[in-house]
Design a protein around this motif. Structure first.
Motif, PDB file in Angstrom:
ATOM      1  N   GLN A   1       0.843  -1.192   0.000  1.00 24.63           N
ATOM      2  CA  GLN A   1       0.000   0.000   0.000  1.00 24.63           C
ATOM      3  C   GLN A   1       0.878   1.240   0.000  1.00 24.63           C
ATOM      4  OE1 GLN A   1      -2.592  -0.570   3.419  1.00 24.63           O
ATOM      5  NE2 GLN A   1      -4.201  -1.350   2.070  1.00 24.63           N
TER       6      GLN A   1
ATOM      7  N   CYS B   1       5.900   9.684   0.082  1.00 22.43           N
ATOM      8  CA  CYS B   1       5.147   8.469  -0.212  1.00 22.43           C
ATOM      9  C   CYS B   1       5.523   7.434   0.835  1.00 22.43           C
ATOM     10  CB  CYS B   1       5.458   7.974  -1.608  1.00 22.43           C
ATOM     11  SG  CYS B   1       4.625   6.432  -2.050  1.00 22.43           S
TER      12      CYS B   1
ATOM     13  N   TYR C   1       2.239  -1.441  -8.225  1.00 25.71           N
ATOM     14  CA  TYR C   1       1.400  -0.819  -7.208  1.00 25.71           C
ATOM     15  C   TYR C   1       1.491   0.702  -7.316  1.00 25.71           C
ATOM     16  CZ  TYR C   1       1.367  -5.480  -5.250  1.00 25.71           C
ATOM     17  OH  TYR C   1       1.205  -6.835  -5.074  1.00 25.71           O
ATOM     18  N   TRP C   2       0.338   1.331  -7.080  1.00 23.78           N
ATOM     19  CA  TRP C   2       0.233   2.780  -7.225  1.00 23.78           C
ATOM     20  C   TRP C   2      -0.448   3.396  -6.014  1.00 23.78           C
ATOM     21  CZ3 TRP C   2       2.071   5.468 -11.499  1.00 23.78           C
ATOM     22  CH2 TRP C   2       2.553   4.680 -12.543  1.00 23.78           C
ATOM     23  N   GLY C   3       0.012   4.587  -5.661  1.00 16.20           N
ATOM     24  CA  GLY C   3      -0.670   5.369  -4.643  1.00 16.20           C
ATOM     25  C   GLY C   3      -1.833   6.123  -5.254  1.00 16.20           C
ATOM     26  N   GLN C   4      -2.528   6.877  -4.430  1.00 13.43           N
ATOM     27  CA  GLN C   4      -3.768   7.515  -4.861  1.00 13.43           C
ATOM     28  C   GLN C   4      -3.549   8.841  -5.587  1.00 13.43           C
ATOM     29  OE1 GLN C   4      -2.397   7.993  -2.036  1.00 13.43           O
ATOM     30  NE2 GLN C   4      -2.928  10.021  -1.248  1.00 13.43           N
TER      31      GLN C   4
ATOM     32  N   TYR D   1       1.835  10.797  -8.672  1.00 12.16           N
ATOM     33  CA  TYR D   1       1.616   9.461  -8.135  1.00 12.16           C
ATOM     34  C   TYR D   1       2.953   8.824  -7.769  1.00 12.16           C
ATOM     35  CZ  TYR D   1      -2.937   9.860 -10.454  1.00 12.16           C
ATOM     36  OH  TYR D   1      -4.181  10.266 -10.868  1.00 12.16           O
TER      37      TYR D   1
ATOM     38  N   THR E   1      -1.489  12.881  -5.560  1.00 10.01           N
ATOM     39  CA  THR E   1      -1.602  14.132  -4.828  1.00 10.01           C
ATOM     40  C   THR E   1      -1.430  15.286  -5.828  1.00 10.01           C
ATOM     41  OG1 THR E   1      -0.767  15.396  -2.931  1.00 10.01           O
ATOM     42  CG2 THR E   1       0.857  14.156  -4.191  1.00 10.01           C
TER      43      THR E   1
ATOM     44  N   GLN F   1       0.895   5.555   0.086  1.00  6.56           N
ATOM     45  CA  GLN F   1       0.146   6.739   0.483  1.00  6.56           C
ATOM     46  C   GLN F   1       0.981   7.966   0.180  1.00  6.56           C
ATOM     47  OE1 GLN F   1      -3.045   6.759   1.880  1.00  6.56           O
ATOM     48  NE2 GLN F   1      -2.992   8.989   1.671  1.00  6.56           N
TER      49      GLN F   1
END
Length: 125
Positions: free
Chosen positions: A2, A21, A114-117, A94, A119, A4
């Motif tokens: 995960q 991140c 995998y990728w963050g949401q 990202y 900003t 962030q």
């Protein structure tokens, strides 16, 4: 895994911002971590990447000399220090994790599993 991302905001041209991140995962130190950005109406593009094990970095030509990618393995965190920001740097940023690590530097979006949401960074002239 995960991810962030945080630290986005609004700044005037010439200003600075620092993105962070935070990542989960027991083998974080073996990943390649990347930063991408996507401006309105444009494709997501590579910005920077770092090899977490040794700290080797690579940058897109458009940000070289202005952005600095760093890591803190103790915190499971990577950061992107952005200076001399330009209006064309405006985008959603990202962070992403490449855990397969077939090559370095991984500049393609498809290299990252995998990728963050994301900003948002807004740079005004």
């Amino acid at each position: 895994v995960q991810l962030q991302a945080s630290g986005g905001g609004s700044v005037q041209a010439g200003g600075s911002l620092r993105l962070s991140c935070a990542a989960s995962g027991p083998t974080f130190r073996t990943y390649h971590m990347g930063w991408f950005r996507q401006a309105p109406g444009k494709e997501r593009e590579f910005v920077a990447t770092i090899r977490m094990s040794v700290g080797t970095t690579a940058y897109a030509d458009s940000v070289k000399g202005r952005f600095t990618n760093s890591r803190d393995n103790a915190k499971n965190e990577v950061s992107l220090q952005m200076t001399s920001l330009k209006p064309e740097d405006t985008a959603v940023y990202y962070c992403a994790a490449d855990i397969t690590r077939l090559t370095f530097p991984p500049r393609s979006r498809t290299s990252y599993e995998y990728w963050g949401q994301g900003t948002l960074v807004t740079v005004s002239s």
